[in-house]
Design an enzyme around this catalytic site. Structure first.
Site, PDB file in Angstrom:
ATOM      1  N   LYS A  80      -5.463  11.204   6.095  1.00 28.12           N
ATOM      2  CA  LYS A  80      -5.954   9.613   5.859  1.00 28.12           C
ATOM      3  C   LYS A  80      -5.931   8.550   7.441  1.00 28.12           C
ATOM      4  CE  LYS A  80      -4.400   5.797   3.048  1.00 28.12           C
ATOM      5  NZ  LYS A  80      -2.595   5.172   2.460  1.00 28.12           N
ATOM      6  N   SER A 155      -4.809   2.906  -1.543  1.00 28.18           N
ATOM      7  CA  SER A 155      -5.945   3.000  -1.170  1.00 28.18           C
ATOM      8  C   SER A 155      -6.415   4.055   0.242  1.00 28.18           C
ATOM      9  CB  SER A 155      -4.955   2.453   0.338  1.00 28.18           C
ATOM     10  OG  SER A 155      -3.232   2.711   0.404  1.00 28.18           O
ATOM     11  N   SER A 179      -1.279   5.176  -3.909  1.00 26.22           N
ATOM     12  CA  SER A 179      -2.047   4.981  -3.833  1.00 26.22           C
ATOM     13  C   SER A 179      -2.588   6.986  -2.962  1.00 26.22           C
ATOM     14  CB  SER A 179      -2.051   4.527  -2.196  1.00 26.22           C
ATOM     15  OG  SER A 179      -2.409   2.946  -1.834  1.00 26.22           O
TER      16      SER A 179
END
Ligand code: GLN
Length: 472
Positions: A80, A155, A179
Protein backbone atom coordinates in the site's frame (compact mmCIF):
# COMPACT_ATOMS: atom_id res chain seq x y z
CA UNK A 1 -3.80 -15.99 -17.72
CA UNK A 2 -0.14 -16.79 -17.29
CA UNK A 3 -0.05 -19.76 -14.93
CA UNK A 4 2.82 -18.19 -12.97
CA UNK A 5 0.48 -15.51 -11.62
CA UNK A 6 -1.98 -18.09 -10.28
CA UNK A 7 0.28 -19.50 -7.57
CA UNK A 8 0.10 -18.70 -3.89
CA UNK A 9 3.25 -17.61 -2.06
CA UNK A 10 3.57 -21.13 -0.64
CA UNK A 11 3.34 -22.65 -4.13
CA UNK A 12 5.92 -20.19 -5.45
CA UNK A 13 8.36 -21.10 -2.67
CA UNK A 14 7.97 -24.79 -3.51
CA UNK A 15 8.36 -24.11 -7.25
CA UNK A 16 11.58 -22.15 -6.65
CA UNK A 17 13.01 -24.88 -4.44
CA UNK A 18 12.17 -27.55 -6.99
CA UNK A 19 13.48 -25.34 -9.82
CA UNK A 20 10.19 -25.50 -11.71
CA UNK A 21 10.39 -21.77 -12.44
CA UNK A 22 12.50 -18.84 -11.32
CA UNK A 23 11.71 -15.68 -9.36
CA UNK A 24 12.68 -13.63 -12.43
CA UNK A 25 10.14 -15.50 -14.58
CA UNK A 26 7.41 -15.01 -11.98
CA UNK A 27 8.21 -11.32 -11.44
CA UNK A 28 8.31 -10.68 -15.17
CA UNK A 29 4.95 -12.42 -15.58
CA UNK A 30 3.46 -10.12 -12.94
CA UNK A 31 4.99 -6.97 -14.41
CA UNK A 32 3.67 -7.94 -17.84
CA UNK A 33 0.18 -8.55 -16.49
CA UNK A 34 0.24 -5.27 -14.56
CA UNK A 35 1.35 -3.45 -17.69
CA UNK A 36 -1.56 -4.94 -19.60
CA UNK A 37 -4.36 -4.67 -17.06
CA UNK A 38 -3.58 -1.85 -14.68
CA UNK A 39 -4.72 1.09 -16.76
CA UNK A 40 -8.31 -0.23 -16.77
CA UNK A 41 -8.42 -0.94 -13.02
CA UNK A 42 -6.02 1.63 -11.45
CA UNK A 43 -4.83 -0.90 -8.85
CA UNK A 44 -1.16 0.09 -8.82
CA UNK A 45 0.01 3.70 -8.65
CA UNK A 46 3.42 2.44 -9.72
CA UNK A 47 4.99 -0.90 -10.60
CA UNK A 48 8.66 -1.10 -9.62
CA UNK A 49 10.96 -1.66 -12.58
CA UNK A 50 13.76 -2.80 -10.24
CA UNK A 51 11.62 -5.75 -9.07
CA UNK A 52 13.35 -7.95 -11.65
CA UNK A 53 16.76 -7.11 -10.16
CA UNK A 54 15.56 -8.20 -6.67
CA UNK A 55 14.12 -11.37 -8.20
CA UNK A 56 17.49 -12.05 -9.80
CA UNK A 57 19.15 -11.75 -6.40
CA UNK A 58 16.65 -14.23 -5.00
CA UNK A 59 17.35 -16.69 -7.84
CA UNK A 60 21.08 -16.43 -7.18
CA UNK A 61 20.45 -17.29 -3.54
CA UNK A 62 18.56 -20.42 -4.58
CA UNK A 63 21.59 -21.33 -6.72
CA UNK A 64 24.40 -20.52 -4.31
CA UNK A 65 22.99 -21.09 -0.82
CA UNK A 66 19.51 -22.59 -0.85
CA UNK A 67 19.78 -23.22 2.92
CA UNK A 68 19.72 -19.45 3.53
CA UNK A 69 16.50 -18.88 1.61
CA UNK A 70 13.25 -18.03 3.37
CA UNK A 71 9.65 -19.02 2.49
CA UNK A 72 9.24 -15.51 1.01
CA UNK A 73 12.50 -15.43 -0.96
CA UNK A 74 11.65 -14.35 -4.50
CA UNK A 75 7.96 -13.95 -3.68
CA UNK A 76 6.45 -10.75 -5.15
CA UNK A 77 4.57 -8.50 -2.72
CA UNK A 78 2.42 -5.44 -3.41
CA UNK A 79 2.56 -2.65 -0.82
CA UNK A 80 0.00 0.00 0.00
CA UNK A 81 1.23 3.48 -0.84
CA UNK A 82 1.51 4.50 2.83
CA UNK A 83 4.33 2.04 3.62
CA UNK A 84 7.83 3.46 3.26
CA UNK A 85 10.35 1.78 0.98
CA UNK A 86 13.64 3.65 0.90
CA UNK A 87 14.15 5.53 -2.36
CA UNK A 88 10.59 5.00 -3.57
CA UNK A 89 7.70 7.44 -3.66
CA UNK A 90 5.29 7.09 -0.73
CA UNK A 91 2.38 9.42 -1.43
CA UNK A 92 -0.40 7.93 0.74
CA UNK A 93 -2.47 8.70 -2.40
CA UNK A 94 -2.35 12.38 -1.49
CA UNK A 95 -1.37 15.40 -3.57
CA UNK A 96 0.48 16.72 -0.54
CA UNK A 97 2.95 13.80 -0.71
CA UNK A 98 2.78 13.21 -4.46
CA UNK A 99 6.51 13.68 -4.90
CA UNK A 100 7.66 12.44 -1.50
CA UNK A 101 10.51 9.93 -1.61
CA UNK A 102 10.90 7.71 1.44
CA UNK A 103 14.26 8.16 3.15
CA UNK A 104 14.17 4.90 5.08
CA UNK A 105 12.53 1.47 5.08
CA UNK A 106 9.55 0.68 7.27
CA UNK A 107 10.43 -2.11 9.72
CA UNK A 108 8.13 -4.51 7.86
CA UNK A 109 9.89 -3.67 4.60
CA UNK A 110 13.29 -4.15 6.20
CA UNK A 111 12.23 -7.58 7.49
CA UNK A 112 10.80 -8.60 4.11
CA UNK A 113 13.97 -7.41 2.40
CA UNK A 114 15.87 -9.57 4.88
CA UNK A 115 13.85 -12.50 3.54
CA UNK A 116 14.67 -11.43 -0.05
CA UNK A 117 11.03 -10.91 -0.99
CA UNK A 118 10.40 -8.88 -4.16
CA UNK A 119 8.57 -5.54 -3.97
CA UNK A 120 6.33 -5.36 -6.98
CA UNK A 121 4.79 -1.91 -6.72
CA UNK A 122 2.72 0.47 -4.63
CA UNK A 123 -1.02 0.17 -4.61
CA UNK A 124 -3.78 2.75 -4.69
CA UNK A 125 -5.68 3.67 -1.52
CA UNK A 126 -7.94 6.30 -0.02
CA UNK A 127 -5.95 9.42 0.80
CA UNK A 128 -4.00 8.79 4.03
CA UNK A 129 -6.18 5.64 4.42
CA UNK A 130 -9.39 7.56 5.11
CA UNK A 131 -12.27 5.88 3.39
CA UNK A 132 -13.89 2.55 2.56
CA UNK A 133 -14.02 2.65 -1.24
CA UNK A 134 -10.64 3.92 -2.55
CA UNK A 135 -12.59 6.79 -4.13
CA UNK A 136 -10.79 9.29 -1.88
CA UNK A 137 -7.48 8.67 -3.67
CA UNK A 138 -6.07 11.85 -5.24
CA UNK A 139 -5.18 9.65 -8.22
CA UNK A 140 -8.61 8.29 -9.11
CA UNK A 141 -10.55 5.32 -7.76
CA UNK A 142 -9.56 1.68 -8.12
CA UNK A 143 -12.09 -0.51 -9.88
CA UNK A 144 -13.32 -3.88 -8.68
CA UNK A 145 -11.68 -6.67 -10.71
CA UNK A 146 -14.93 -8.68 -11.00
CA UNK A 147 -17.16 -5.72 -11.91
CA UNK A 148 -15.33 -2.50 -12.82
CA UNK A 149 -18.44 -0.39 -12.18
CA UNK A 150 -18.04 -1.28 -8.50
CA UNK A 151 -15.62 -0.29 -5.76
CA UNK A 152 -13.06 -2.78 -4.38
CA UNK A 153 -13.68 -1.37 -0.89
CA UNK A 154 -11.06 0.57 0.99
CA UNK A 155 -8.94 2.06 2.12
CA UNK A 156 -6.56 -0.75 1.04
CA UNK A 157 -8.64 -1.22 -2.13
CA UNK A 158 -5.61 -1.36 -4.41
CA UNK A 159 -3.96 -4.05 -2.28
CA UNK A 160 -7.13 -6.17 -2.08
CA UNK A 161 -7.79 -5.82 -5.81
CA UNK A 162 -4.16 -6.66 -6.66
CA UNK A 163 -4.46 -10.02 -4.91
CA UNK A 164 -7.96 -10.74 -6.25
CA UNK A 165 -6.96 -9.87 -9.83
CA UNK A 166 -3.79 -12.02 -9.66
CA UNK A 167 -1.65 -8.93 -10.00
CA UNK A 168 0.18 -9.99 -6.82
CA UNK A 169 0.15 -13.17 -4.73
CA UNK A 170 0.19 -11.19 -1.47
CA UNK A 171 -0.18 -7.55 -0.49
CA UNK A 172 0.34 -5.38 2.56
CA UNK A 173 -2.26 -2.91 3.73
CA UNK A 174 -3.04 -0.90 6.82
CA UNK A 175 -6.10 -1.27 9.01
CA UNK A 176 -7.25 1.55 11.27
CA UNK A 177 -10.95 0.79 11.25
CA UNK A 178 -11.23 -2.11 8.83
CA UNK A 179 -9.21 -1.02 5.82
CA UNK A 180 -7.65 -4.44 5.27
CA UNK A 181 -10.61 -6.62 6.23
CA UNK A 182 -13.41 -4.73 4.45
CA UNK A 183 -11.75 -4.59 0.99
CA UNK A 184 -10.60 -8.20 1.47
CA UNK A 185 -14.21 -9.22 2.06
CA UNK A 186 -15.41 -7.23 -0.94
CA UNK A 187 -12.69 -8.58 -3.26
CA UNK A 188 -12.91 -12.20 -2.05
CA UNK A 189 -9.50 -12.63 -0.41
CA UNK A 190 -8.21 -13.08 3.14
CA UNK A 191 -7.57 -9.89 5.13
CA UNK A 192 -5.81 -9.95 8.48
CA UNK A 193 -5.22 -7.39 11.22
CA UNK A 194 -3.02 -8.51 14.13
CA UNK A 195 -3.24 -7.60 17.80
CA UNK A 196 -2.39 -3.91 18.31
CA UNK A 197 1.41 -3.91 18.63
CA UNK A 198 1.70 -7.28 16.89
CA UNK A 199 3.49 -5.70 13.92
CA UNK A 200 5.64 -2.57 13.99
CA UNK A 201 4.12 0.66 12.69
CA UNK A 202 7.54 2.24 12.15
CA UNK A 203 7.63 3.59 8.61
CA UNK A 204 3.89 3.56 8.01
CA UNK A 205 2.32 6.94 7.29
CA UNK A 206 0.62 7.58 10.64
CA UNK A 207 -3.10 8.30 10.70
CA UNK A 208 -4.85 7.17 13.91
CA UNK A 209 -1.90 5.98 15.95
CA UNK A 210 -3.83 4.17 18.69
CA UNK A 211 -5.79 2.25 16.03
CA UNK A 212 -3.41 1.78 13.06
CA UNK A 213 -2.01 -1.67 12.35
CA UNK A 214 -0.25 -3.18 9.38
CA UNK A 215 -2.31 -5.95 7.78
CA UNK A 216 -1.85 -8.67 5.18
CA UNK A 217 -3.99 -9.77 2.21
CA UNK A 218 -3.67 -13.08 0.37
CA UNK A 219 -5.60 -15.84 -1.36
CA UNK A 220 -4.39 -18.51 1.10
CA UNK A 221 -4.38 -18.28 4.88
CA UNK A 222 -0.95 -19.98 4.95
CA UNK A 223 0.49 -17.00 3.10
CA UNK A 224 -0.96 -14.60 5.66
CA UNK A 225 0.68 -16.61 8.42
CA UNK A 226 4.04 -16.70 6.63
CA UNK A 227 4.09 -12.91 6.24
CA UNK A 228 2.94 -12.40 9.83
CA UNK A 229 5.69 -14.70 11.16
CA UNK A 230 8.24 -12.78 9.08
CA UNK A 231 7.35 -9.23 10.10
CA UNK A 232 5.86 -9.57 13.61
CA UNK A 233 7.41 -8.85 16.96
CA UNK A 234 9.34 -6.30 18.96
CA UNK A 235 10.89 -3.34 17.21
CA UNK A 236 13.06 -0.82 19.00
CA UNK A 237 11.62 1.89 16.74
CA UNK A 238 8.02 1.28 17.84
CA UNK A 239 7.55 1.19 21.60
CA UNK A 240 4.01 -0.19 21.20
CA UNK A 241 5.24 -3.46 19.69
CA UNK A 242 4.67 -6.58 21.76
CA UNK A 243 7.16 -9.25 22.69
CA UNK A 244 6.13 -12.77 21.68
CA UNK A 245 3.82 -13.83 24.50
CA UNK A 246 2.34 -17.29 24.85
CA UNK A 247 -0.96 -17.45 23.00
CA UNK A 248 -4.02 -17.91 25.19
CA UNK A 249 -5.71 -21.30 25.17
CA UNK A 250 -8.60 -21.40 22.76
CA UNK A 251 -11.48 -23.79 22.36
CA UNK A 252 -14.01 -24.38 19.62
CA UNK A 253 -16.66 -21.94 20.77
CA UNK A 254 -17.84 -19.05 18.59
CA UNK A 255 -19.96 -16.20 19.94
CA UNK A 256 -22.39 -14.50 17.57
CA UNK A 257 -23.89 -11.08 18.46
CA UNK A 258 -27.11 -11.72 16.50
CA UNK A 259 -28.93 -8.50 17.25
CA UNK A 260 -25.92 -6.61 15.87
CA UNK A 261 -25.41 -8.88 12.85
CA UNK A 262 -28.97 -8.31 11.62
CA UNK A 263 -27.88 -4.81 10.49
CA UNK A 264 -26.14 -6.42 7.49
CA UNK A 265 -27.91 -6.97 4.15
CA UNK A 266 -30.16 -10.06 4.20
CA UNK A 267 -28.27 -11.96 1.48
CA UNK A 268 -24.96 -11.30 3.26
CA UNK A 269 -26.50 -12.51 6.54
CA UNK A 270 -27.65 -15.69 4.78
CA UNK A 271 -24.07 -16.40 3.67
CA UNK A 272 -22.86 -15.65 7.18
CA UNK A 273 -25.34 -18.20 8.60
CA UNK A 274 -24.17 -20.73 6.02
CA UNK A 275 -20.59 -20.24 7.24
CA UNK A 276 -21.73 -20.79 10.83
CA UNK A 277 -23.46 -24.02 9.80
CA UNK A 278 -20.21 -25.23 8.26
CA UNK A 279 -18.42 -24.38 11.49
CA UNK A 280 -21.04 -26.30 13.50
CA UNK A 281 -20.52 -29.33 11.27
CA UNK A 282 -16.78 -29.03 11.99
CA UNK A 283 -17.47 -29.45 15.70
CA UNK A 284 -17.65 -25.78 16.71
CA UNK A 285 -20.15 -24.65 19.31
CA UNK A 286 -22.09 -21.59 18.14
CA UNK A 287 -23.51 -19.51 20.99
CA UNK A 288 -25.47 -16.26 21.08
CA UNK A 289 -23.71 -13.39 22.81
CA UNK A 290 -24.63 -9.83 23.69
CA UNK A 291 -22.34 -6.96 22.78
CA UNK A 292 -24.54 -3.99 23.70
CA UNK A 293 -21.72 -1.46 23.25
CA UNK A 294 -20.60 -2.73 19.80
CA UNK A 295 -23.28 -0.87 17.79
CA UNK A 296 -21.94 2.39 19.31
CA UNK A 297 -18.32 1.59 18.47
CA UNK A 298 -18.67 3.29 15.09
CA UNK A 299 -19.69 6.61 16.69
CA UNK A 300 -16.74 6.44 19.08
CA UNK A 301 -14.39 5.51 16.24
CA UNK A 302 -15.45 8.50 14.15
CA UNK A 303 -14.54 10.79 17.05
CA UNK A 304 -11.28 9.18 18.19
CA UNK A 305 -9.96 8.55 14.70
CA UNK A 306 -10.40 12.13 13.35
CA UNK A 307 -8.98 13.47 16.65
CA UNK A 308 -5.80 11.48 16.03
CA UNK A 309 -5.81 12.42 12.34
CA UNK A 310 -5.94 16.11 13.19
CA UNK A 311 -2.77 15.82 15.26
CA UNK A 312 -0.92 13.37 13.01
CA UNK A 313 -1.57 15.42 9.89
CA UNK A 314 -0.39 18.66 11.52
CA UNK A 315 3.09 17.79 10.23
CA UNK A 316 2.00 18.45 6.63
CA UNK A 317 2.49 22.18 6.82
CA UNK A 318 4.00 22.80 3.40
CA UNK A 319 7.41 23.31 5.02
CA UNK A 320 8.70 19.96 6.17
CA UNK A 321 7.17 17.57 3.66
CA UNK A 322 5.86 17.55 0.16
CA UNK A 323 3.76 20.21 -1.46
CA UNK A 324 4.54 23.86 -0.73
CA UNK A 325 2.32 26.69 -1.94
CA UNK A 326 3.80 30.13 -1.44
CA UNK A 327 1.50 32.74 0.12
CA UNK A 328 2.07 36.23 1.48
CA UNK A 329 2.69 35.14 5.05
CA UNK A 330 3.65 31.98 6.90
CA UNK A 331 0.04 31.39 7.89
CA UNK A 332 -1.01 31.75 4.28
CA UNK A 333 1.68 29.27 3.20
CA UNK A 334 0.21 26.75 5.64
CA UNK A 335 -3.36 27.41 4.58
CA UNK A 336 -2.69 27.33 0.85
CA UNK A 337 -0.47 24.22 1.02
CA UNK A 338 -2.98 22.27 3.09
CA UNK A 339 -5.98 23.43 1.08
CA UNK A 340 -4.36 22.46 -2.20
CA UNK A 341 -2.65 19.33 -0.85
CA UNK A 342 -5.49 17.67 1.06
CA UNK A 343 -8.66 16.23 -0.47
CA UNK A 344 -12.17 16.85 0.82
CA UNK A 345 -12.41 13.85 3.18
CA UNK A 346 -9.03 14.58 4.75
CA UNK A 347 -10.01 18.19 5.36
CA UNK A 348 -13.36 17.06 6.79
CA UNK A 349 -11.62 14.80 9.31
CA UNK A 350 -9.05 17.39 10.33
CA UNK A 351 -11.85 19.88 11.01
CA UNK A 352 -13.91 17.25 12.86
CA UNK A 353 -10.91 16.10 14.89
CA UNK A 354 -9.90 19.60 15.86
CA UNK A 355 -13.47 20.30 16.92
CA UNK A 356 -13.88 17.22 19.14
CA UNK A 357 -10.58 18.00 20.88
CA UNK A 358 -11.21 21.70 21.40
CA UNK A 359 -11.91 23.04 24.85
CA UNK A 360 -15.60 23.07 25.63
CA UNK A 361 -16.23 20.16 23.22
CA UNK A 362 -13.65 17.61 24.37
CA UNK A 363 -15.81 16.66 27.37
CA UNK A 364 -18.88 16.19 25.23
CA UNK A 365 -17.19 14.23 22.43
CA UNK A 366 -13.61 13.04 22.82
CA UNK A 367 -13.77 12.06 26.48
CA UNK A 368 -17.07 10.26 26.07
CA UNK A 369 -15.71 8.37 23.07
CA UNK A 370 -12.68 7.31 25.13
CA UNK A 371 -15.01 6.11 27.91
CA UNK A 372 -17.02 4.12 25.39
CA UNK A 373 -13.82 2.58 24.07
CA UNK A 374 -12.91 1.45 27.61
CA UNK A 375 -16.38 -0.07 28.04
CA UNK A 376 -16.02 -1.89 24.72
CA UNK A 377 -12.67 -3.38 25.76
CA UNK A 378 -14.25 -4.67 28.99
CA UNK A 379 -17.20 -6.09 27.10
CA UNK A 380 -15.00 -8.03 24.67
CA UNK A 381 -12.71 -9.23 27.47
CA UNK A 382 -15.75 -10.56 29.33
CA UNK A 383 -17.10 -12.28 26.21
CA UNK A 384 -13.71 -13.90 25.57
CA UNK A 385 -13.92 -15.56 29.00
CA UNK A 386 -16.60 -17.80 27.50
CA UNK A 387 -15.93 -17.97 23.77
CA UNK A 388 -12.68 -18.01 21.81
CA UNK A 389 -14.04 -16.26 18.74
CA UNK A 390 -16.59 -13.61 17.92
CA UNK A 391 -17.99 -13.88 14.40
CA UNK A 392 -19.77 -11.22 12.33
CA UNK A 393 -20.05 -10.52 8.63
CA UNK A 394 -16.95 -8.46 7.72
CA UNK A 395 -18.93 -5.77 5.90
CA UNK A 396 -22.66 -5.07 5.66
CA UNK A 397 -22.79 -6.26 2.05
CA UNK A 398 -20.80 -6.96 -1.13
CA UNK A 399 -19.13 -4.48 -3.48
CA UNK A 400 -21.18 -1.35 -4.06
CA UNK A 401 -21.19 0.82 -7.16
CA UNK A 402 -18.56 3.52 -7.58
CA UNK A 403 -20.28 6.79 -6.72
CA UNK A 404 -23.05 5.03 -4.79
CA UNK A 405 -21.87 6.12 -1.34
CA UNK A 406 -20.59 9.62 -1.86
CA UNK A 407 -22.39 10.83 1.25
CA UNK A 408 -19.77 10.31 4.01
CA UNK A 409 -22.16 8.88 6.60
CA UNK A 410 -23.35 6.05 4.37
CA UNK A 411 -19.72 5.19 3.64
CA UNK A 412 -18.82 5.28 7.37
CA UNK A 413 -21.45 2.56 7.94
CA UNK A 414 -19.31 0.15 5.90
CA UNK A 415 -17.07 -0.12 8.97
CA UNK A 416 -19.76 -1.05 11.46
CA UNK A 417 -18.42 -4.59 12.04
CA UNK A 418 -14.71 -3.89 11.73
CA UNK A 419 -13.97 -0.87 13.97
CA UNK A 420 -14.46 -2.78 17.24
CA UNK A 421 -11.27 -4.80 16.78
CA UNK A 422 -9.29 -1.58 16.26
CA UNK A 423 -10.77 0.04 19.34
CA UNK A 424 -10.09 -3.04 21.50
CA UNK A 425 -6.76 -3.93 19.87
CA UNK A 426 -7.85 -7.54 19.35
CA UNK A 427 -6.75 -9.46 16.23
CA UNK A 428 -9.26 -10.14 13.44
CA UNK A 429 -9.37 -12.03 10.16
CA UNK A 430 -11.78 -11.79 7.22
CA UNK A 431 -12.25 -15.13 5.46
CA UNK A 432 -13.55 -15.13 1.85
CA UNK A 433 -16.44 -17.48 2.43
CA UNK A 434 -19.47 -16.62 0.34
CA UNK A 435 -20.94 -14.86 -2.66
CA UNK A 436 -24.14 -12.93 -3.27
CA UNK A 437 -25.67 -11.98 -6.59
CA UNK A 438 -26.18 -8.35 -7.61
CA UNK A 439 -27.39 -7.44 -11.11
CA UNK A 440 -26.54 -10.91 -12.31
CA UNK A 441 -22.95 -10.78 -11.03
CA UNK A 442 -21.67 -13.02 -8.23
CA UNK A 443 -19.83 -10.86 -5.71
CA UNK A 444 -17.75 -12.08 -2.75
CA UNK A 445 -18.59 -11.58 0.93
CA UNK A 446 -16.44 -12.48 3.91
CA UNK A 447 -16.96 -13.63 7.46
CA UNK A 448 -14.93 -11.93 10.18
CA UNK A 449 -13.50 -13.72 13.21
CA UNK A 450 -12.15 -11.74 16.15
CA UNK A 451 -10.25 -13.38 19.01
CA UNK A 452 -8.38 -12.42 22.19
CA UNK A 453 -5.05 -10.58 22.01
CA UNK A 454 -2.11 -12.70 20.83
CA UNK A 455 -4.32 -15.49 19.53
CA UNK A 456 -3.56 -14.92 15.85
CA UNK A 457 -2.66 -18.57 15.34
CA UNK A 458 -6.16 -19.56 16.47
CA UNK A 459 -7.59 -17.25 13.80
CA UNK A 460 -5.51 -18.97 11.13
CA UNK A 461 -6.65 -22.37 12.42
CA UNK A 462 -10.36 -21.50 12.39
CA UNK A 463 -10.03 -20.17 8.83
CA UNK A 464 -8.45 -23.46 7.75
CA UNK A 465 -11.31 -25.37 9.37
CA UNK A 466 -13.90 -23.27 7.57
CA UNK A 467 -12.22 -23.36 4.19
CA UNK A 468 -10.80 -26.89 4.38
CA UNK A 469 -7.28 -25.63 3.78
CA UNK A 470 -4.53 -27.85 5.11
CA UNK A 471 -1.53 -26.29 6.75
CA UNK A 472 1.55 -26.77 4.57
N1 GLN B 1 -12.97 3.23 6.56
C1 GLN B 1 -12.41 3.64 7.80
C2 GLN B 1 -12.12 5.11 7.77
O1 GLN B 1 -12.44 5.71 6.81
C3 GLN B 1 -11.20 2.83 8.12
C4 GLN B 1 -9.97 3.34 7.51
C5 GLN B 1 -8.80 2.46 7.75
O2 GLN B 1 -8.93 1.39 8.36
N2 GLN B 1 -7.65 2.93 7.34
O3 GLN B 1 -11.60 5.67 8.68
Amino acid sequence: MDELTTYSAGELARGYREKKFSAVEVTEAYLKKIDKENSALNIYLEAFSDAVASAKKADELFQTSPESTHPLTGVPIATKDNILIKGKTASAASKILENHTATYDATVVERLKGANAVFLGRTNMDEFAMGSSTENSAFGPTKHPIDPTRSPGGSSGGSAASVAAHLAPIALGTDTGGSVRQPASICGVYGFKPTYGGISRYGLVAMGSSLDQLGVLARKVDDIETVFDTVRGLDKNDSTTLPARPAPNTHKRIGVPRSFVKDAQPDAVAEFERALNTMASQGYDIVDIDLPTAPHALAAYYIIMPAEVSTNLARYDGMRYGLHVEGESLLQDYTLSRTKGFGAETRRRVVLGTHVLSSGYADAYYKRAIALRAALVKEFDAVFENVSFVATPTAPGPAFKLGEKLDPLSLYLEDIFTVSANLTGDPALSVPYGTVEKDGVLLPVGIQFMSPKNSEKALFAIARDLMNENKN
